[in-house]
Design a protein around this motif. Structure first.
Motif, PDB file in Angstrom:
ATOM      1  N   TYR A 136       1.267   8.848  10.397  1.00 56.90           N
ATOM      2  CA  TYR A 136      -0.018   8.194  10.135  1.00 56.90           C
ATOM      3  C   TYR A 136      -0.007   6.723  10.566  1.00 56.90           C
ATOM      4  CZ  TYR A 136      -1.390  12.057   7.063  1.00 56.90           C
ATOM      5  OH  TYR A 136      -1.741  13.282   6.564  1.00 56.90           O
ATOM      6  N   PHE A 137       1.162   6.122  10.365  1.00 60.29           N
ATOM      7  CA  PHE A 137       1.196   4.675  10.572  1.00 60.29           C
ATOM      8  C   PHE A 137       1.566   4.294  12.008  1.00 60.29           C
ATOM      9  CE2 PHE A 137       1.769   5.545   5.987  1.00 60.29           C
ATOM     10  CZ  PHE A 137       0.475   5.149   5.625  1.00 60.29           C
ATOM     11  N   GLN A 161      -3.367   4.865  -2.909  1.00 62.01           N
ATOM     12  CA  GLN A 161      -4.383   5.831  -2.474  1.00 62.01           C
ATOM     13  C   GLN A 161      -4.033   7.232  -2.983  1.00 62.01           C
ATOM     14  OE1 GLN A 161      -4.459   6.879   1.819  1.00 62.01           O
ATOM     15  NE2 GLN A 161      -6.686   6.850   1.692  1.00 62.01           N
ATOM     16  N   TYR A 210       0.859  -1.189   0.000  1.00 62.38           N
ATOM     17  CA  TYR A 210       0.000   0.000   0.000  1.00 62.38           C
ATOM     18  C   TYR A 210       0.894   1.237   0.000  1.00 62.38           C
ATOM     19  CZ  TYR A 210      -2.475   3.787   2.549  1.00 62.38           C
ATOM     20  OH  TYR A 210      -2.954   5.012   2.961  1.00 62.38           O
ATOM     21  N   THR A 211       0.653   2.140  -0.952  1.00 63.03           N
ATOM     22  CA  THR A 211       1.329   3.436  -0.901  1.00 63.03           C
ATOM     23  C   THR A 211       0.355   4.495  -1.427  1.00 63.03           C
ATOM     24  OG1 THR A 211       3.405   4.599  -1.351  1.00 63.03           O
ATOM     25  CG2 THR A 211       2.502   3.327  -3.169  1.00 63.03           C
ATOM     26  N   GLY A 212       0.813   5.743  -1.534  1.00 61.70           N
ATOM     27  CA  GLY A 212      -0.144   6.766  -1.957  1.00 61.70           C
ATOM     28  C   GLY A 212       0.508   8.069  -2.336  1.00 61.70           C
ATOM     29  N   ARG A 213      -0.362   8.975  -2.769  1.00 57.48           N
ATOM     30  CA  ARG A 213       0.113  10.322  -3.140  1.00 57.48           C
ATOM     31  C   ARG A 213      -1.003  11.324  -2.887  1.00 57.48           C
ATOM     32  NH1 ARG A 213       2.736  14.382  -5.289  1.00 57.48           N
ATOM     33  NH2 ARG A 213       1.544  15.702  -6.685  1.00 57.48           N
ATOM     34  N   GLY A 214      -0.584  12.488  -2.363  1.00 59.04           N
ATOM     35  CA  GLY A 214      -1.535  13.581  -2.200  1.00 59.04           C
ATOM     36  C   GLY A 214      -1.502  14.422  -3.458  1.00 59.04           C
ATOM     37  N   THR A 238      -5.014  10.876  -2.233  1.00 58.62           N
ATOM     38  CA  THR A 238      -5.746  11.566  -1.166  1.00 58.62           C
ATOM     39  C   THR A 238      -6.211  12.951  -1.618  1.00 58.62           C
ATOM     40  OG1 THR A 238      -3.614  12.251  -0.276  1.00 58.62           O
ATOM     41  CG2 THR A 238      -4.631  10.322   0.734  1.00 58.62           C
ATOM     42  N   GLN A 254      -6.172   7.909   5.864  1.00 57.33           N
ATOM     43  CA  GLN A 254      -4.883   7.392   5.368  1.00 57.33           C
ATOM     44  C   GLN A 254      -4.507   6.089   6.066  1.00 57.33           C
ATOM     45  OE1 GLN A 254      -1.888  10.111   4.128  1.00 57.33           O
ATOM     46  NE2 GLN A 254      -0.193   8.718   4.559  1.00 57.33           N
ATOM     47  N   ILE A 290       3.950  -1.132   3.721  1.00 53.81           N
ATOM     48  CA  ILE A 290       3.800   0.234   3.218  1.00 53.81           C
ATOM     49  C   ILE A 290       5.168   0.859   2.930  1.00 53.81           C
ATOM     50  CG2 ILE A 290       2.844   2.532   3.724  1.00 53.81           C
ATOM     51  CD1 ILE A 290       1.017   1.128   5.816  1.00 53.81           C
ATOM     52  N   PRO A 291       5.517   1.062   1.654  1.00 56.01           N
ATOM     53  CA  PRO A 291       6.714   1.840   1.359  1.00 56.01           C
ATOM     54  C   PRO A 291       6.337   3.331   1.371  1.00 56.01           C
ATOM     55  CG  PRO A 291       6.048   0.425  -0.521  1.00 56.01           C
ATOM     56  CD  PRO A 291       4.898   0.507   0.433  1.00 56.01           C
ATOM     57  N   CYS A 292       7.090   4.147   2.068  1.00 55.57           N
ATOM     58  CA  CYS A 292       6.781   5.591   2.108  1.00 55.57           C
ATOM     59  C   CYS A 292       8.001   6.381   2.572  1.00 55.57           C
ATOM     60  CB  CYS A 292       5.598   5.866   3.045  1.00 55.57           C
ATOM     61  SG  CYS A 292       5.881   5.410   4.763  1.00 55.57           S
ATOM     62  N   GLU A 328      -7.508  14.815   1.335  1.00 54.71           N
ATOM     63  CA  GLU A 328      -6.470  15.410   2.183  1.00 54.71           C
ATOM     64  C   GLU A 328      -6.021  16.759   1.633  1.00 54.71           C
ATOM     65  OE1 GLU A 328      -2.667  13.420   1.897  1.00 54.71           O
ATOM     66  OE2 GLU A 328      -1.900  14.356   3.713  1.00 54.71           O
ATOM     67  N   LYS A 329      -5.771  16.786   0.324  1.00 51.02           N
ATOM     68  CA  LYS A 329      -5.250  18.029  -0.250  1.00 51.02           C
ATOM     69  C   LYS A 329      -6.298  19.136  -0.193  1.00 51.02           C
ATOM     70  CE  LYS A 329      -1.474  16.450  -0.314  1.00 51.02           C
ATOM     71  NZ  LYS A 329      -0.325  16.932   0.445  1.00 51.02           N
ATOM     72  N   GLN A 352       5.819  10.301   6.467  1.00 50.99           N
ATOM     73  CA  GLN A 352       4.472   9.732   6.556  1.00 50.99           C
ATOM     74  C   GLN A 352       4.304   8.784   7.745  1.00 50.99           C
ATOM     75  OE1 GLN A 352       1.886  10.611   4.252  1.00 50.99           O
ATOM     76  NE2 GLN A 352       3.455  12.161   3.870  1.00 50.99           N
TER      77      GLN A 352
END
Ligand code: TRP
Length: 453
Positions: free
Chosen positions: A301-302, A181, A146-150, A183, A269, A292-294, A186-187, A298
Protein backbone atom coordinates in the motif's frame (compact mmCIF):
# COMPACT_ATOMS: atom_id res chain seq x y z
CA UNK A 1 4.71 -2.69 -16.54
CA UNK A 2 4.20 -0.50 -13.59
CA UNK A 3 5.74 2.92 -13.73
CA UNK A 4 6.13 3.04 -10.01
CA UNK A 5 9.18 4.94 -8.87
CA UNK A 6 9.86 2.88 -5.75
CA UNK A 7 12.60 0.37 -6.21
CA UNK A 8 11.36 -3.15 -6.57
CA UNK A 9 7.92 -2.12 -7.70
CA UNK A 10 6.12 -5.46 -8.00
CA UNK A 11 4.26 -6.02 -4.81
CA UNK A 12 4.25 -9.73 -4.63
CA UNK A 13 7.50 -11.25 -3.61
CA UNK A 14 7.83 -14.73 -4.94
CA UNK A 15 10.88 -16.78 -4.29
CA UNK A 16 11.97 -19.73 -6.32
CA UNK A 17 13.00 -22.67 -4.12
CA UNK A 18 15.87 -21.28 -2.12
CA UNK A 19 17.69 -21.73 1.12
CA UNK A 20 15.97 -20.04 4.03
CA UNK A 21 17.67 -16.90 5.19
CA UNK A 22 19.80 -16.67 8.24
CA UNK A 23 17.54 -13.97 9.61
CA UNK A 24 16.13 -14.71 13.01
CA UNK A 25 13.89 -14.13 14.04
CA UNK A 26 -1.61 18.04 -0.83
CA UNK A 27 -3.60 18.22 -1.63
CA UNK A 28 -6.87 19.98 -1.90
CA UNK A 29 -7.90 21.73 1.29
CA UNK A 30 -10.67 20.01 3.14
CA UNK A 31 -13.40 22.30 4.28
CA UNK A 32 -13.57 22.29 8.03
CA UNK A 33 -17.03 21.24 9.10
CA UNK A 34 -18.86 23.17 11.75
CA UNK A 35 -18.60 22.01 15.34
CA UNK A 36 -21.98 20.33 15.21
CA UNK A 37 -20.67 18.05 12.49
CA UNK A 38 -17.63 16.99 14.36
CA UNK A 39 -18.93 14.19 16.46
CA UNK A 40 -19.29 10.92 14.68
CA UNK A 41 -22.02 8.90 16.27
CA UNK A 42 -20.89 5.30 16.61
CA UNK A 43 -22.91 2.34 15.35
CA UNK A 44 -25.94 4.33 14.28
CA UNK A 45 -25.51 3.65 10.60
CA UNK A 46 -27.76 0.97 9.32
CA UNK A 47 -25.99 -1.26 6.84
CA UNK A 48 -27.97 -4.27 7.86
CA UNK A 49 -29.44 -4.80 4.42
CA UNK A 50 -26.13 -4.65 2.63
CA UNK A 51 -25.01 -8.14 1.68
CA UNK A 52 -21.60 -9.45 0.79
CA UNK A 53 -20.77 -9.80 -2.91
CA UNK A 54 -21.17 -12.91 -4.98
CA UNK A 55 -17.83 -13.59 -6.53
CA UNK A 56 -15.27 -15.71 -4.85
CA UNK A 57 -12.79 -14.05 -2.55
CA UNK A 58 -9.50 -13.86 -4.26
CA UNK A 59 -6.31 -13.29 -2.39
CA UNK A 60 -5.18 -11.59 -5.53
CA UNK A 61 -3.40 -14.73 -6.57
CA UNK A 62 -5.54 -16.56 -9.04
CA UNK A 63 -4.74 -15.63 -12.61
CA UNK A 64 -2.13 -13.09 -11.54
CA UNK A 65 1.37 -13.12 -12.98
CA UNK A 66 2.75 -15.43 -10.34
CA UNK A 67 4.79 -18.47 -11.27
CA UNK A 68 3.41 -21.84 -10.19
CA UNK A 69 6.30 -22.99 -8.05
CA UNK A 70 6.37 -20.48 -5.29
CA UNK A 71 7.90 -20.94 -1.92
CA UNK A 72 7.30 -17.47 -0.54
CA UNK A 73 4.44 -15.09 -1.18
CA UNK A 74 4.05 -11.92 0.82
CA UNK A 75 1.29 -9.44 0.08
CA UNK A 76 -1.43 -7.84 2.18
CA UNK A 77 -3.65 -10.93 1.81
CA UNK A 78 -1.32 -13.83 2.06
CA UNK A 79 1.89 -14.67 3.73
CA UNK A 80 2.94 -18.10 2.64
CA UNK A 81 6.21 -19.88 2.69
CA UNK A 82 7.44 -23.44 2.59
CA UNK A 83 10.28 -22.57 4.87
CA UNK A 84 11.12 -19.68 7.18
CA UNK A 85 10.30 -16.33 5.59
CA UNK A 86 13.34 -14.92 3.81
CA UNK A 87 13.35 -11.36 5.13
CA UNK A 88 16.53 -10.40 3.31
CA UNK A 89 14.76 -11.22 0.09
CA UNK A 90 11.77 -9.08 1.08
CA UNK A 91 14.06 -6.13 1.76
CA UNK A 92 15.62 -6.63 -1.66
CA UNK A 93 12.37 -7.21 -3.54
CA UNK A 94 10.47 -4.36 -1.91
CA UNK A 95 13.47 -2.01 -1.99
CA UNK A 96 13.41 -1.17 1.72
CA UNK A 97 16.39 -0.67 4.04
CA UNK A 98 17.47 -2.83 6.95
CA UNK A 99 17.51 -1.00 10.28
CA UNK A 100 21.19 -0.65 11.09
CA UNK A 101 23.02 -0.50 14.40
CA UNK A 102 24.04 3.06 13.52
CA UNK A 103 20.44 4.11 13.06
CA UNK A 104 19.52 2.63 16.44
CA UNK A 105 22.48 4.39 18.05
CA UNK A 106 21.31 7.68 16.59
CA UNK A 107 17.79 6.97 17.80
CA UNK A 108 19.08 6.41 21.32
CA UNK A 109 21.28 9.51 21.29
CA UNK A 110 18.45 11.75 20.10
CA UNK A 111 15.62 10.43 22.24
CA UNK A 112 17.59 9.41 25.31
CA UNK A 113 15.59 6.16 25.22
CA UNK A 114 17.00 2.68 24.89
CA UNK A 115 15.58 1.13 21.70
CA UNK A 116 12.63 -1.23 22.30
CA UNK A 117 13.52 -4.93 22.31
CA UNK A 118 11.48 -5.24 19.10
CA UNK A 119 14.22 -3.10 17.53
CA UNK A 120 17.27 -4.65 19.16
CA UNK A 121 15.99 -8.15 18.35
CA UNK A 122 15.20 -7.17 14.76
CA UNK A 123 11.48 -7.85 15.04
CA UNK A 124 11.06 -4.36 13.57
CA UNK A 125 13.84 -4.85 11.07
CA UNK A 126 13.27 -2.71 7.98
CA UNK A 127 12.35 0.87 7.15
CA UNK A 128 11.87 3.57 4.58
CA UNK A 129 13.19 7.04 5.38
CA UNK A 130 13.23 6.58 9.14
CA UNK A 131 16.23 8.91 9.30
CA UNK A 132 14.04 11.70 7.90
CA UNK A 133 11.79 11.33 10.96
CA UNK A 134 14.80 11.42 13.29
CA UNK A 135 16.00 14.58 11.49
CA UNK A 136 12.64 16.22 12.21
CA UNK A 137 12.75 15.12 15.83
CA UNK A 138 16.24 16.57 16.14
CA UNK A 139 15.01 19.93 14.82
CA UNK A 140 11.96 19.87 17.09
CA UNK A 141 9.56 19.62 14.13
CA UNK A 142 6.23 17.80 14.28
CA UNK A 143 5.20 14.57 12.64
CA UNK A 144 2.43 12.07 13.29
CA UNK A 145 2.08 8.30 13.48
CA UNK A 146 -0.39 6.32 11.39
CA UNK A 147 -1.28 2.65 11.73
CA UNK A 148 -4.40 0.53 11.34
CA UNK A 149 -6.31 -2.69 11.56
CA UNK A 150 -8.72 -4.54 9.32
CA UNK A 151 -11.60 -5.53 11.62
CA UNK A 152 -12.44 -9.03 10.41
CA UNK A 153 -12.72 -10.87 13.71
CA UNK A 154 -14.12 -10.35 17.16
CA UNK A 155 -10.94 -11.10 19.06
CA UNK A 156 -7.41 -10.03 18.28
CA UNK A 157 -4.59 -12.53 18.57
CA UNK A 158 -1.08 -11.88 19.78
CA UNK A 159 0.23 -11.22 16.26
CA UNK A 160 -2.26 -8.38 15.80
CA UNK A 161 -0.91 -6.67 18.91
CA UNK A 162 2.71 -6.34 17.82
CA UNK A 163 2.30 -3.17 15.72
CA UNK A 164 0.07 -1.61 18.38
CA UNK A 165 2.48 -2.35 21.25
CA UNK A 166 5.25 -0.83 19.19
CA UNK A 167 3.18 2.17 18.10
CA UNK A 168 2.30 2.96 21.71
CA UNK A 169 5.97 2.89 22.59
CA UNK A 170 6.76 5.23 19.66
CA UNK A 171 3.98 7.58 20.74
CA UNK A 172 5.41 7.70 24.27
CA UNK A 173 8.97 8.27 23.04
CA UNK A 174 8.15 10.91 20.43
CA UNK A 175 5.15 12.40 22.23
CA UNK A 176 3.38 12.79 18.91
CA UNK A 177 -0.18 12.51 17.57
CA UNK A 178 -1.40 9.17 16.25
CA UNK A 179 -4.23 8.19 13.89
CA UNK A 180 -5.50 4.61 13.73
CA UNK A 181 -7.53 3.52 10.70
CA UNK A 182 -10.08 0.71 11.08
CA UNK A 183 -10.70 -0.55 7.56
CA UNK A 184 -14.22 -1.89 7.90
CA UNK A 185 -14.68 -1.10 4.19
CA UNK A 186 -11.65 -3.23 3.27
CA UNK A 187 -12.89 -6.24 5.18
CA UNK A 188 -16.33 -5.95 3.59
CA UNK A 189 -14.80 -5.94 0.11
CA UNK A 190 -12.22 -8.66 0.69
CA UNK A 191 -14.07 -11.13 2.93
CA UNK A 192 -16.78 -12.91 1.09
CA UNK A 193 -18.95 -13.71 4.08
CA UNK A 194 -18.84 -10.47 6.01
CA UNK A 195 -21.71 -8.03 5.87
CA UNK A 196 -21.16 -4.32 6.10
CA UNK A 197 -22.90 -3.75 9.42
CA UNK A 198 -20.87 -6.59 10.90
CA UNK A 199 -17.57 -5.05 9.72
CA UNK A 200 -18.61 -1.72 11.19
CA UNK A 201 -19.53 -3.35 14.50
CA UNK A 202 -16.24 -5.26 14.58
CA UNK A 203 -14.36 -1.98 14.09
CA UNK A 204 -15.85 -0.68 17.35
CA UNK A 205 -15.25 -3.99 19.08
CA UNK A 206 -11.61 -4.07 17.99
CA UNK A 207 -11.17 -0.43 19.02
CA UNK A 208 -11.62 -1.59 22.62
CA UNK A 209 -8.65 -3.95 22.38
CA UNK A 210 -6.58 -1.26 20.69
CA UNK A 211 -7.45 1.30 23.37
CA UNK A 212 -6.56 -1.27 26.06
CA UNK A 213 -2.97 -1.25 24.72
CA UNK A 214 -2.73 2.10 26.50
CA UNK A 215 -2.76 4.90 23.94
CA UNK A 216 -2.92 8.48 25.17
CA UNK A 217 -6.45 9.67 24.40
CA UNK A 218 -5.46 13.31 24.05
CA UNK A 219 -3.06 12.38 21.24
CA UNK A 220 -4.89 9.49 19.55
CA UNK A 221 -7.70 9.49 17.01
CA UNK A 222 -9.23 6.12 16.03
CA UNK A 223 -11.62 6.06 13.07
CA UNK A 224 -13.76 3.68 11.08
CA UNK A 225 -13.48 4.30 7.33
CA UNK A 226 -17.25 4.08 7.02
CA UNK A 227 -17.71 6.91 9.49
CA UNK A 228 -14.79 9.11 8.55
CA UNK A 229 -14.63 8.73 4.75
CA UNK A 230 -15.94 12.23 3.98
CA UNK A 231 -12.86 13.88 5.47
CA UNK A 232 -10.53 11.67 3.45
CA UNK A 233 -12.46 11.65 0.21
CA UNK A 234 -10.74 14.62 -1.51
CA UNK A 235 -7.35 12.98 -0.83
CA UNK A 236 -8.63 9.55 -1.89
CA UNK A 237 -9.84 10.99 -5.19
CA UNK A 238 -6.49 12.57 -5.93
CA UNK A 239 -4.72 9.28 -5.28
CA UNK A 240 -7.21 7.36 -7.41
CA UNK A 241 -6.80 9.78 -10.30
CA UNK A 242 -3.01 9.34 -10.23
CA UNK A 243 -3.10 5.55 -10.11
CA UNK A 244 -4.01 3.32 -13.03
CA UNK A 245 -5.62 -0.09 -12.96
CA UNK A 246 -2.41 -1.55 -14.38
CA UNK A 247 -0.51 -0.23 -11.41
CA UNK A 248 -2.80 -1.63 -8.70
CA UNK A 249 -2.98 -4.88 -10.58
CA UNK A 250 0.78 -5.19 -10.71
CA UNK A 251 1.21 -4.24 -7.05
CA UNK A 252 -1.70 -6.17 -5.57
CA UNK A 253 -2.31 -8.90 -8.11
CA UNK A 254 -6.02 -8.13 -8.71
CA UNK A 255 -7.64 -10.13 -11.45
CA UNK A 256 -10.47 -9.53 -13.90
CA UNK A 257 -12.88 -11.35 -11.60
CA UNK A 258 -12.14 -9.35 -8.46
CA UNK A 259 -14.80 -6.83 -7.50
CA UNK A 260 -14.00 -3.24 -8.46
CA UNK A 261 -14.10 -2.07 -4.83
CA UNK A 262 -10.86 -3.93 -4.24
CA UNK A 263 -9.07 -1.94 -6.92
CA UNK A 264 -10.31 1.33 -5.45
CA UNK A 265 -9.50 0.44 -1.84
CA UNK A 266 -5.69 0.90 -1.83
CA UNK A 267 -6.25 4.66 -2.15
CA UNK A 268 -8.28 4.52 1.07
CA UNK A 269 -5.42 2.94 2.99
CA UNK A 270 -2.94 5.31 1.36
CA UNK A 271 -4.88 8.48 2.19
CA UNK A 272 -4.23 8.73 5.98
CA UNK A 273 -0.51 9.02 5.15
CA UNK A 274 -1.34 12.61 4.21
CA UNK A 275 -2.18 15.10 6.93
CA UNK A 276 -4.82 16.74 4.70
CA UNK A 277 -7.10 13.89 5.77
CA UNK A 278 -7.05 15.17 9.35
CA UNK A 279 -7.91 18.87 9.25
CA UNK A 280 -9.43 18.71 12.72
CA UNK A 281 -7.32 16.07 14.55
CA UNK A 282 -4.06 17.58 13.27
CA UNK A 283 -5.28 21.16 13.71
CA UNK A 284 -5.04 22.13 10.07
CA UNK A 285 -1.39 21.08 9.75
CA UNK A 286 -0.26 21.39 6.16
CA UNK A 287 1.74 18.47 4.83
CA UNK A 288 2.81 17.17 8.24
CA UNK A 289 5.24 14.24 7.81
CA UNK A 290 4.02 10.80 8.76
CA UNK A 291 5.63 7.64 10.15
CA UNK A 292 3.82 4.33 9.62
CA UNK A 293 4.62 1.32 11.82
CA UNK A 294 3.26 -1.85 10.17
CA UNK A 295 4.00 -5.48 9.36
CA UNK A 296 5.97 -5.81 6.12
CA UNK A 297 3.01 -7.33 4.24
CA UNK A 298 1.37 -3.88 4.29
CA UNK A 299 4.27 -2.31 2.42
CA UNK A 300 2.50 -2.73 -0.93
CA UNK A 301 0.00 0.00 0.00
CA UNK A 302 2.75 2.38 0.92
CA UNK A 303 4.91 1.78 -2.15
CA UNK A 304 1.89 3.03 -4.04
CA UNK A 305 1.47 5.93 -1.60
CA UNK A 306 5.11 6.98 -1.83
CA UNK A 307 4.87 6.94 -5.60
CA UNK A 308 1.96 9.37 -5.76
CA UNK A 309 3.18 11.64 -2.92
CA UNK A 310 5.56 13.86 -4.93
CA UNK A 311 2.94 14.30 -7.65
CA UNK A 312 0.52 15.43 -4.94
CA UNK A 313 3.24 17.81 -3.69
CA UNK A 314 3.18 15.95 -0.37
CA UNK A 315 5.83 14.37 1.81
CA UNK A 316 6.33 10.67 1.29
CA UNK A 317 5.40 8.78 4.45
CA UNK A 318 8.24 7.05 6.31
CA UNK A 319 7.79 3.44 7.34
CA UNK A 320 9.04 1.00 9.92
CA UNK A 321 8.31 -2.67 9.20
CA UNK A 322 7.96 -5.71 11.42
CA UNK A 323 8.45 -9.37 10.74
CA UNK A 324 5.49 -11.71 11.14
CA UNK A 325 4.57 -13.30 14.40
CA UNK A 326 4.90 -17.04 13.76
CA UNK A 327 1.96 -19.42 14.21
CA UNK A 328 2.22 -22.03 16.98
CA UNK A 329 2.84 -24.72 14.39
CA UNK A 330 5.87 -22.80 13.16
CA UNK A 331 7.41 -22.47 9.70
CA UNK A 332 6.58 -19.66 7.30
CA UNK A 333 3.48 -17.56 7.21
CA UNK A 334 1.85 -15.45 9.85
CA UNK A 335 -0.55 -16.42 12.59
CA UNK A 336 -4.07 -16.65 11.30
CA UNK A 337 -7.13 -15.74 13.31
CA UNK A 338 -9.14 -18.28 11.34
CA UNK A 339 -7.04 -21.32 12.27
CA UNK A 340 -8.07 -21.67 15.92
CA UNK A 341 -5.15 -23.58 17.32
CA UNK A 342 -2.46 -21.65 15.51
CA UNK A 343 -3.04 -18.54 17.58
CA UNK A 344 -3.36 -17.31 21.13
CA UNK A 345 -6.15 -14.77 21.43
CA UNK A 346 -6.44 -11.86 23.82
CA UNK A 347 -9.66 -13.47 25.05
CA UNK A 348 -8.03 -16.81 25.95
CA UNK A 349 -8.18 -18.06 29.54
CA UNK A 350 -4.99 -19.01 31.40
CA UNK A 351 -5.89 -22.66 30.82
CA UNK A 352 -6.42 -22.20 27.08
CA UNK A 353 -3.05 -20.48 26.83
CA UNK A 354 -1.36 -23.30 28.70
CA UNK A 355 -3.03 -26.05 26.67
CA UNK A 356 -2.42 -24.43 23.29
CA UNK A 357 1.26 -23.94 23.97
CA UNK A 358 1.82 -27.33 25.49
CA UNK A 359 -0.07 -29.13 22.74
CA UNK A 360 0.65 -27.11 19.64
CA UNK A 361 3.86 -25.07 19.91
CA UNK A 362 6.33 -26.56 17.46
CA UNK A 363 9.41 -27.70 19.32
CA UNK A 364 13.02 -27.46 18.21
CA UNK A 365 13.96 -29.83 21.03
CA UNK A 366 14.94 -33.47 20.61
CA UNK A 367 12.49 -36.38 20.74
CA UNK A 368 13.71 -37.81 23.99
CA UNK A 369 15.10 -36.27 27.14
CA UNK A 370 18.37 -38.15 26.72
CA UNK A 371 18.87 -36.80 23.22
CA UNK A 372 17.91 -33.29 24.30
CA UNK A 373 20.48 -33.37 27.12
CA UNK A 374 23.09 -34.57 24.65
CA UNK A 375 22.32 -32.50 21.56
CA UNK A 376 20.25 -29.51 22.70
CA UNK A 377 17.45 -27.76 20.82
CA UNK A 378 17.40 -26.05 17.45
CA UNK A 379 16.38 -22.51 18.41
CA UNK A 380 15.77 -21.47 14.80
CA UNK A 381 12.61 -23.56 14.55
CA UNK A 382 11.43 -23.55 18.16
CA UNK A 383 8.21 -21.56 18.50
CA UNK A 384 8.11 -21.23 22.29
CA UNK A 385 11.59 -19.74 22.25
CA UNK A 386 10.73 -17.43 19.37
CA UNK A 387 7.54 -16.21 21.06
CA UNK A 388 9.60 -15.45 24.18
CA UNK A 389 11.81 -13.18 22.09
CA UNK A 390 8.67 -11.19 21.26
CA UNK A 391 7.20 -10.94 24.73
CA UNK A 392 9.94 -11.30 27.32
CA UNK A 393 11.79 -7.99 27.44
CA UNK A 394 14.53 -9.22 29.77
CA UNK A 395 17.59 -9.55 27.52
CA UNK A 396 19.66 -11.43 30.10
CA UNK A 397 16.89 -13.99 30.62
CA UNK A 398 16.47 -14.56 26.88
CA UNK A 399 20.21 -15.07 26.48
CA UNK A 400 20.23 -17.54 29.38
CA UNK A 401 17.32 -19.53 27.98
CA UNK A 402 18.95 -19.52 24.54
CA UNK A 403 22.19 -20.93 25.96
CA UNK A 404 20.59 -23.47 28.25
CA UNK A 405 18.04 -24.72 25.76
CA UNK A 406 20.43 -25.02 22.82
CA UNK A 407 22.97 -26.90 24.92
CA UNK A 408 20.45 -29.27 26.46
CA UNK A 409 20.44 -27.89 29.98
CA UNK A 410 16.82 -26.86 29.50
CA UNK A 411 14.03 -29.03 28.16
CA UNK A 412 11.20 -27.99 25.86
CA UNK A 413 8.68 -28.30 28.70
CA UNK A 414 10.62 -25.81 30.78
CA UNK A 415 10.83 -23.27 27.98
CA UNK A 416 7.13 -23.67 27.31
CA UNK A 417 6.41 -23.18 30.98
CA UNK A 418 8.34 -19.93 30.96
CA UNK A 419 6.38 -18.73 27.91
CA UNK A 420 3.05 -19.76 29.41
CA UNK A 421 3.82 -17.66 32.50
CA UNK A 422 4.76 -14.60 30.43
CA UNK A 423 1.66 -14.86 28.26
CA UNK A 424 -0.80 -15.57 31.06
CA UNK A 425 0.40 -12.43 32.81
CA UNK A 426 0.36 -10.28 29.68
CA UNK A 427 -3.04 -11.47 28.44
CA UNK A 428 -4.54 -11.27 31.95
CA UNK A 429 -3.41 -7.66 32.33
CA UNK A 430 -4.76 -6.85 28.89
CA UNK A 431 -8.14 -8.34 29.80
CA UNK A 432 -8.30 -6.16 32.91
CA UNK A 433 -7.52 -3.02 30.95
CA UNK A 434 -10.02 -3.98 28.26
CA UNK A 435 -12.78 -4.56 30.78
CA UNK A 436 -12.29 -0.95 31.87
CA UNK A 437 -12.81 0.39 28.32
CA UNK A 438 -16.42 1.56 28.25
CA UNK A 439 -18.49 2.46 25.19
CA UNK A 440 -18.11 6.05 26.24
CA UNK A 441 -14.30 5.82 26.17
CA UNK A 442 -14.48 4.25 22.70
CA UNK A 443 -16.71 7.10 21.60
CA UNK A 444 -14.26 9.66 22.91
CA UNK A 445 -11.30 8.09 21.06
CA UNK A 446 -13.41 7.95 17.88
CA UNK A 447 -14.82 11.46 18.06
CA UNK A 448 -13.47 13.84 15.43
CA UNK A 449 -11.67 16.35 17.62
CA UNK A 450 -8.42 18.22 17.74
CA UNK A 451 -5.51 16.31 19.26
CA UNK A 452 -3.02 17.81 21.69
CA UNK A 453 0.56 17.95 20.53
N1 TRP B 1 -5.01 -3.34 5.89
C1 TRP B 1 -4.66 -3.48 7.28
C2 TRP B 1 -5.19 -4.85 7.78
O1 TRP B 1 -5.88 -5.54 7.10
C3 TRP B 1 -5.23 -2.39 8.14
C4 TRP B 1 -4.53 -1.06 7.97
C5 TRP B 1 -5.11 0.10 7.51
C6 TRP B 1 -3.19 -0.73 8.29
N2 TRP B 1 -4.22 1.13 7.52
C7 TRP B 1 -3.04 0.65 7.99
C8 TRP B 1 -2.11 -1.46 8.81
C9 TRP B 1 -1.82 1.30 8.20
C10 TRP B 1 -0.90 -0.81 9.01
C11 TRP B 1 -0.76 0.57 8.70
O2 TRP B 1 -4.91 -5.20 8.90
Amino acid sequence: MSSFGEKGAPGRSVTPPATPSASTPASRPVKTPSTEDRNVEPVKLDYAGVEGGTEKVSAGGEGSPVPEKKTQTVDPWSVESDAAIDYDKLIKDFGTTRISKELLNRFEELTGTKPHHFLTREIFFSHRDLSAILDLYEKGQKFYLYTGRGPSSEALHLGHCIPFFFTKWLQDVFNCPLVIQLTDDEKFLFKQDLKLDECHRLAYENAKDIIAVGFDMSKTFIFSDLDYIQYMYPTILQIQKMTTYNQVRSIFGFTMSDNIGKSAFPAVQAAPSFSACFPIPLNGAKNMPCLIPCAIDQDAYFRMTRDVAPRMKCNKPSLIHSKFFPPLQGRGGKMSGSVGNSAVFLTDTPKQIKDKINKHAFSGGQDTMEKQRELGANLDVDVAYEWLTFFCDDDARIAQIGDDYSTGKMLTGEVKKELIGVLQKMVGEHQERRAAVTDDIVKQFMTVRSLEF
